[in-house]
Design a protein around this motif. Structure first.
Motif, short mmCIF file in Angstrom:
data_model
loop_
_atom_site.label_atom_id
_atom_site.label_comp_id
_atom_site.label_asym_id
_atom_site.label_seq_id
_atom_site.Cartn_x
_atom_site.Cartn_y
_atom_site.Cartn_z
N ARG A 1 0.88 -1.03 -0.35
CA ARG A 1 -0.24 -0.19 -0.09
C ARG A 1 1.06 1.21 0.34
O ARG A 1 0.69 2.29 -0.78
N ALA A 2 2.05 1.54 0.60
CA ALA A 2 3.18 2.22 1.02
C ALA A 2 3.42 3.22 -0.67
O ALA A 2 4.09 4.05 -1.56
N ILE A 3 3.88 1.79 -1.49
CA ILE A 3 4.75 1.55 -2.58
C ILE A 3 3.66 2.75 -3.51
O ILE A 3 3.74 2.63 -4.28
N GLU A 4 2.50 1.76 -3.50
CA GLU A 4 1.28 1.82 -4.68
C GLU A 4 1.38 3.32 -4.43
O GLU A 4 0.99 4.40 -5.20
N ILE A 5 1.16 4.00 -3.25
CA ILE A 5 1.40 5.13 -3.17
C ILE A 5 2.18 6.32 -3.38
O ILE A 5 2.14 6.49 -4.13
N ASP A 6 3.66 5.63 -2.84
CA ASP A 6 4.87 6.09 -3.35
C ASP A 6 5.92 5.61 -3.36
O ASP A 6 6.80 4.80 -2.71
N PRO A 7 5.75 4.84 -4.22
CA PRO A 7 6.64 4.36 -5.65
C PRO A 7 8.48 4.56 -5.00
O PRO A 7 9.06 3.92 -5.35
N SER A 8 8.85 6.34 -4.38
CA SER A 8 10.31 6.14 -4.08
C SER A 8 10.31 5.88 -3.12
O SER A 8 11.53 6.08 -2.53
#
Length: 180
Positions: A50-57
Motif C-alpha cells: 500500500r505504501a509503495i502504491e502511494i509513493d513508489p519512491s
C-alpha cells in the motif's frame, strides 16, 4: 478549476493527495510494526505494498518488503524488491549489504555460481561506502571461498576479524526501534 485540480490528484496508482498527506509513510510504518515487532510478514508486505502504491519512491518500503519476502522463502521476489530499493538509493549501505547477502544465499543454497559472483559487486560497493563493515568483508570472503579463491578469501576473513578485534567494525543500519 478545483474539480480539475482534484481530478489530477486521484488515479488508480496512489493519489498525490495520499502522498501529500503522508499515507505512504504511514502505511510503511504500519508494515514495519508488523514486520519488526510481530514478525507478521504477510501483513507487513500488504502494508508495504500500500505504501509503495502511494509513493513508489519509498526505498525503505521496497527494502523491507524484500526482507519479509526473504523470510517467507520467496528469494526471487525478495531480490526484485531489494533491487528496486537499491535503484532508488544506490548509495545506501544497508540496502546494498542486504542485496549482496541475498545473492550469496541464493548462490550457496541453490548452487548458482552466477548469484555468488553477482553478490561481489554490492559487497564491494558497500565497502567503498564503509570500509569498516566487517560483515561485508566476511560476506565477500564467503563468496571468494565459494569461487575457489581461498587466499583472497582468507585475507577478507582476516580483515573482518581485525576490524572486530580492534573495535572498529561498524555497519550502517536503521534503528528500527526509533522508527516503529
Amino acid at each position: 478549476q478545483d474539480l480539475a485540480f482534484s481530478g489530477t490528484l486521484s488515479g488508480s496508482k496512489g493519489t498525490m493527495l495520499d502522498k501529500f498527506l503522508g499515507k505512504g509513510r504511514s502505511n510503511y510504518k504500519k508494515g514495519l510494526f508488523h514486520y519488526y515487532r510481530e514478525a507478521n510478514h504477510p501483513e507487513a508486505i500488504r502494508c508495504f505494498d500500500r505504501a509503495i502504491e502511494i509513493d513508489p519512491s519509498l526505498a525503505a518500503a521496497w527494502h523491507d518488503r524484500g526482507v519479509c519476502l526473504r523470510e517467507l522463502g520467496k528469494d526471487e521476489d525478495a531480490l526484485r524488491s531489494i533491487d528496486k530499493s537499491c535503484e532508488i538509493e544506490p548509495e545506501n549501505e544497508e540496502f546494498l549489504y542486504t542485496r549482496a547477502e541475498l545473492l550469496k544465499r541464493i548462490g550457496i543454497l541453490r548452487g548458482q555460481k552466477n548469484a555468488i559472483a553477482a553478490a561481489v559487486k554490492p559487497f564491494n560497493k558497500a565497502l567503498e561506502i564503509n570500509p569498516n563493515n566487517a560483515d561485508a568483508w566476511n560476506g565477500l570472503g564467503v563468496c571468494m571461498k565459494e569461487e575457489g579463491k581461498d587466499e583472497i578469501s582468507r585475507q577478507y576473513y582476516e580483515r573482518a576479524q581485525n576490524l572486530v578485534r580492534w573495535g572498529k567494525a561498524k555497519r550502517k543500519v536503521r534503528n528500527l526501534d526509533t522508527i516503529v
